[in-house]
Design an enzyme around this catalytic site. Structure first.
Site, PDB file in Angstrom:
ATOM      1  N   LYS A 133       1.012  -1.179   0.126  1.00 48.77           N
ATOM      2  CA  LYS A 133      -0.009  -0.065  -0.173  1.00 48.77           C
ATOM      3  C   LYS A 133       0.849   1.332  -0.107  1.00 48.77           C
ATOM      4  O   LYS A 133       0.695   2.222  -0.871  1.00 48.77           O
ATOM      5  CB  LYS A 133      -0.878  -0.266   1.340  1.00 48.77           C
ATOM      6  CG  LYS A 133      -1.695   1.039   1.405  1.00 48.77           C
ATOM      7  CD  LYS A 133      -2.964   0.835   2.748  1.00 48.77           C
ATOM      8  CE  LYS A 133      -2.225   0.431   3.801  1.00 48.77           C
ATOM      9  NZ  LYS A 133      -1.551   1.652   4.483  1.00 48.77           N
ATOM     10  N   ARG A 187       9.943  -9.762   5.253  1.00 50.68           N
ATOM     11  CA  ARG A 187      10.255  -8.441   5.637  1.00 50.68           C
ATOM     12  C   ARG A 187      11.025  -8.338   6.874  1.00 50.68           C
ATOM     13  O   ARG A 187      11.739  -7.503   7.186  1.00 50.68           O
ATOM     14  CB  ARG A 187       9.005  -7.633   5.410  1.00 50.68           C
ATOM     15  CG  ARG A 187       9.370  -6.196   5.209  1.00 50.68           C
ATOM     16  CD  ARG A 187       8.376  -5.245   4.552  1.00 50.68           C
ATOM     17  NE  ARG A 187       7.425  -4.764   5.527  1.00 50.68           N
ATOM     18  CZ  ARG A 187       6.260  -3.989   5.116  1.00 50.68           C
ATOM     19  NH1 ARG A 187       5.862  -3.818   3.892  1.00 50.68           N
ATOM     20  NH2 ARG A 187       5.644  -3.551   6.094  1.00 50.68           N
ATOM     21  N   ARG A 219      12.718  -0.540   9.951  1.00 49.43           N
ATOM     22  CA  ARG A 219      11.723  -0.106  10.755  1.00 49.43           C
ATOM     23  C   ARG A 219      11.676  -0.809  12.170  1.00 49.43           C
ATOM     24  O   ARG A 219      11.617  -2.147  11.983  1.00 49.43           O
ATOM     25  CB  ARG A 219      10.659  -0.290  10.031  1.00 49.43           C
ATOM     26  CG  ARG A 219       9.873   1.038   9.135  1.00 49.43           C
ATOM     27  CD  ARG A 219       8.781   0.591   8.067  1.00 49.43           C
ATOM     28  NE  ARG A 219       7.492   0.478   8.850  1.00 49.43           N
ATOM     29  CZ  ARG A 219       6.404   0.630   8.486  1.00 49.43           C
ATOM     30  NH1 ARG A 219       6.339   0.814   7.267  1.00 49.43           N
ATOM     31  NH2 ARG A 219       5.066   0.353   9.253  1.00 49.43           N
ATOM     32  N   ARG A 255       0.501  -6.752  13.928  1.00 51.73           N
ATOM     33  CA  ARG A 255       0.124  -5.701  13.070  1.00 51.73           C
ATOM     34  C   ARG A 255      -1.371  -6.125  12.079  1.00 51.73           C
ATOM     35  O   ARG A 255      -2.374  -5.651  11.682  1.00 51.73           O
ATOM     36  CB  ARG A 255       0.948  -4.984  12.074  1.00 51.73           C
ATOM     37  CG  ARG A 255       1.933  -4.097  13.174  1.00 51.73           C
ATOM     38  CD  ARG A 255       3.105  -3.414  11.934  1.00 51.73           C
ATOM     39  NE  ARG A 255       2.530  -2.513  11.249  1.00 51.73           N
ATOM     40  CZ  ARG A 255       2.960  -2.328  10.064  1.00 51.73           C
ATOM     41  NH1 ARG A 255       3.638  -3.157   9.533  1.00 51.73           N
ATOM     42  NH2 ARG A 255       2.538  -1.237   9.471  1.00 51.73           N
TER      43      ARG A 255
HETATM   44  P1  AMP Z   1       2.019   2.665   8.900  1.00 47.98           P
HETATM   45  O1  AMP Z   1       3.184   3.341   8.147  1.00 47.98           O
HETATM   46  O2  AMP Z   1       0.898   2.980   8.123  1.00 47.98           O
HETATM   47  O3  AMP Z   1       1.996   1.037   8.676  1.00 47.98           O
HETATM   48  O4  AMP Z   1       1.783   2.856  10.202  1.00 47.98           O
HETATM   49  C1  AMP Z   1       2.801   2.576  11.183  1.00 47.98           C
HETATM   50  C2  AMP Z   1       2.145   2.637  12.567  1.00 47.98           C
HETATM   51  O5  AMP Z   1       1.900   3.957  12.935  1.00 47.98           O
HETATM   52  C3  AMP Z   1       1.008   1.726  12.882  1.00 47.98           C
HETATM   53  O6  AMP Z   1       1.319   0.455  13.171  1.00 47.98           O
HETATM   54  C4  AMP Z   1       0.609   2.603  13.991  1.00 47.98           C
HETATM   55  O7  AMP Z   1       1.137   2.279  15.335  1.00 47.98           O
HETATM   56  C5  AMP Z   1       0.513   3.757  13.567  1.00 47.98           C
HETATM   57  N1  AMP Z   1      -0.501   4.609  12.859  1.00 47.98           N
HETATM   58  C6  AMP Z   1      -0.662   4.926  11.568  1.00 47.98           C
HETATM   59  N2  AMP Z   1      -1.571   5.406  11.196  1.00 47.98           N
HETATM   60  C7  AMP Z   1      -2.412   5.172  12.316  1.00 47.98           C
HETATM   61  C8  AMP Z   1      -3.896   5.486  12.211  1.00 47.98           C
HETATM   62  N3  AMP Z   1      -4.559   5.940  11.346  1.00 47.98           N
HETATM   63  N4  AMP Z   1      -4.395   4.884  13.525  1.00 47.98           N
HETATM   64  C9  AMP Z   1      -3.936   4.585  14.467  1.00 47.98           C
HETATM   65  N5  AMP Z   1      -2.514   4.437  14.376  1.00 47.98           N
HETATM   66  C10 AMP Z   1      -1.902   4.660  13.443  1.00 47.98           C
END
Ligand code: AMP
Length: 190
Positions: free
Chosen positions: A13, A127, A134, A145
Site C-alpha cells: 500500500k 520483511r 523499521r 499488525r
Molecule cells: P503505517 O506506516 O501506516 O504502517 O503505520 C505505522 C504505525 O503507525 C502503525 O502500526 C500504528 O502504530 C501507527 N498508525 C499509523 N496510522 C495510524 C492510524 N490511522 N491510526 C492509529 N495508528 C496509526
C-alpha cells in the site's frame, strides 16, 4: 482527486500510494510516516506515539484524527490528496467524513488493495526477517499488525462499501503492474 487507499500490512500500500500520488500530482499523506518522523525528531507527538508504533498497536483515534485535521487544513491539499494509513478504524472513518463535510468536500475514490492472506503472511514475515530498519518490522510485531488490521481496519472497508463505491485492485503482480492497474481504474471511470 481525494483518495483513501486501504489494504492490509504487506499489500504494498505504501509503495503504491507514493507512486499514485506522484503521478496524480497530489500530496501523499501517510499518518505512519508523519508519526515515524515525529519519533525520529523526538517531538512531543513522537514521544507520545513511540510506544504504540514500536509494538504495532494503533495510536488512539483522537490523536490521529487531530493530526489529519491539521494536515488537511494545509494549503497543498486544495488540489486533492491521497490518504495512506488513515482511516484505520471505523471511528476514524466517521471523523474523516465529518471533517470533510465541514470543509464541504467529499472523497472521490476509495481504493482497496487486495492480497490473499497467505501471501501477506509470507511477505510480512520475510520483511520482518530481513530487517527493513523499521522498529515495527519483526515477527511478533508483524503478526500483531496483521491481527490489528483484521479486527480494526478491515471493518473500515465494510463501512465504505455500505456508503459508496470502492475500487478493488488485485494486489498481485509487479509494482508497476499494480500501479498501472490502480491508475487506470481511477482515471478510466471518470
Ligand atoms: P503505517 O506506516 O501506516 O504502517 O503505520 C505505522 C504505525 O503507525 C502503525 O502500526 C500504528 O502504530 C501507527 N498508525 C499509523 N496510522 C495510524 C492510524 N490511522 N491510526 C492509529 N495508528 C496509526
Amino acid at each position: 482527486m481525494r483518495i483513501v487507499i486501504l489494504g492490509p500490512p504487506g499489500a504494498g500500500k505504501g509503495t503504491q500510494a507514493v507512486l499514485l500520488a506522484s503521478r496524480l500530482a497530489i500530496p501523499h499523506i501517510s499518518t505512519g510516516e508523519i508519526m515515524r518522523t515525529a519519533v525520529a525528531q523526538g517531538t512531543p507527538l513522537g514521544l507520545a506515539v513511540k510506544g504504540y508504533l514500536d509494538s504495532g498497536a494503533l495510536v488512539p483515534d483522537q490523536l490521529v484524527i487531530d493530526l489529519i485535521g491539521e494536515r488537511l487544513a494545509q494549503k497543498d491539499t486544495q488540489k486533492g490528496f491521497l490518504l495512506d494509513g488513515f482511516p484505520r478504524t471505523v471511528d476514524q472513518a466517521r471523523a474523516l467524513d465529518q471533517l470533510l463535510e465541514r470543509l464541504k468536500l467529499s472523497l472521490s475514490d476509495i481504493v482497496q488493495l487486495n492480497v490473499p492472506d497467505q501471501v501477506l503472511i509470507d511477505r510480512i514475515m520475510k520483511r520482518a526477517e530481513s530487517g527493513s530498519g523499521r522498529s515495527d518490522d519483526n515477527r511478533e510485531v508483524a503478526a500483531s499488525r496483521l491481527q490489528t488490521y483484521w479486527t480494526q481496519t478491515a471493518p473500515v472497508t465494510a463501512y465504505y462499501r455500505e456508503r459508496r463505491p470502492v475500487t478493488d485492485i488485485d494486489g498481485l503482480g509487479t509494482v508497476q503492474e499494480i500501479h498501472d492497474r490502480t491508475f487506470n481504474a481511477l482515471t478510466q471511470k471518470k
